[in-house]
Design a protein around this motif. Structure first.
Motif, PDB file in Angstrom:
ATOM      1  N   GLU A   1      86.574  -5.878  16.932  1.00 49.31           N
ATOM      2  CA  GLU A   1      86.586  -6.442  15.579  1.00 49.31           C
ATOM      3  C   GLU A   1      85.351  -6.020  14.794  1.00 49.31           C
TER       4      GLU A   1
ATOM      5  N   ASN B   1      85.640  -2.452  13.711  1.00 46.58           N
ATOM      6  CA  ASN B   1      86.577  -2.270  12.608  1.00 46.58           C
ATOM      7  C   ASN B   1      86.007  -2.769  11.281  1.00 46.58           C
TER       8      ASN B   1
ATOM      9  N   LYS C   1      90.664  -8.692  13.019  1.00 51.27           N
ATOM     10  CA  LYS C   1      90.437  -7.249  12.947  1.00 51.27           C
ATOM     11  C   LYS C   1      90.584  -6.547  14.293  1.00 51.27           C
TER      12      LYS C   1
END
Lengths: 140, 140
Positions: free
Chosen positions: A110, A113, B137
């Motif tokens: 995460e 990203n 995400k």
DNA sequence: ATTAACTCTATATATATAGTAGACTAATTT
DNA sequence: AAATTAGTCTACTATATATATAGAGTTAAT
């Protein structure tokens, strides 16, 4: 984070760009006018020369001048030369990718990203600004 | 640049967010599962607690848990707590502004005006992402 | 030959980053 | 009440990076 070194590099390039028609410019002149330590600036300009951003003439009557047109000099390129990758973490870097030690699956990370977005936004700005465009930014 | 410390902080928050319903979580558990040095992580979590991001329970059966809902935890805030200002140079920082030594006129400083854009782009992303959004995400 | 100016390498200093150590305090269990 | 568990606090250390400084070497013009 932009280092002082990179800021000095950009200041010197702006100075050289403004004085490009006058022929060569002395390191000492840039140093004095922009308040940059001379010996430090020497190293910076030399590096920019090695990367083709600048050219120089040695000996008496020597000095520095731009290696290409201000419209051909990309700010992102200059910053990378001096500071290295623009990416905020090595695992999102194009030019100096390095995997994180702890990372299990990079594609689903995460944090990666999210910071890919930050990298892209930064690159979008700095790789689409040339030295001649930077010169225009002295007015708001 | 995101420090390892800040990355550890975000990893720990993600971990705590995923386990928030289970009650408290041990530092040791986060450390082992996320590959973060335990004593280093202690310092990080303590700082996040002091800033209200986390809460803790001391003594036996103790541990850490989120201090507010994942949707209330702003990633930009967390990064600022650990790494300081998001701004790439002090003269464009809102939270920790510092004038440049050499700067003659800040308003017309081309470099400053360019990096204001970089700052704004970074802040736009990080201050508009919450911990709960960060969790999402993990899929591209 | 002299002088001016860039070139190159090494060294110094300061600050930041990353991590480690250990004593202290609080809460639970027995 | 004692033992155990787990967070709290402060200090320290190691390494890397940033920011220079020093000085000898090289090149070109006068």
């Amino acid at each position: 984070m932009l280092s002082k070194k990179a800021k000095y590099a950009l200041k010197a390039l702006l100075y050289l760009s403004k004085n490009n028609l006058k022929g060569v410019t002395l390191i000492a002149e840039i140093s004095e006018n922009e308040g940059i330590p001379k010996k430090f600036l020497e190293q910076i300009l030399l590096e920019l020369k090695k990367q083709g951003i600048l050219q120089s003439k040695r000996g008496k009557e020597g000095g520095y001048f731009l290696g290409k047109a201000p419209s051909e000099i990309i700010i992102g390129h200059v910053v990378r030369i001096i500071d290295g990758p623009l990416a905020p973490i090595p695992c999102v870097s194009k030019m100096a990718y390095r995997r994180c030690d702890e990372c299990v699956d990079e594609k689903t990370c995460e944090i990666r990203n999210l910071f890919l977005l930050v990298r892209d936004a930064t690159i979008e700005i700095l790789d689409n600004t040339t030295l001649s465009q930077l010169e225009q930014k002295n007015i708001l």
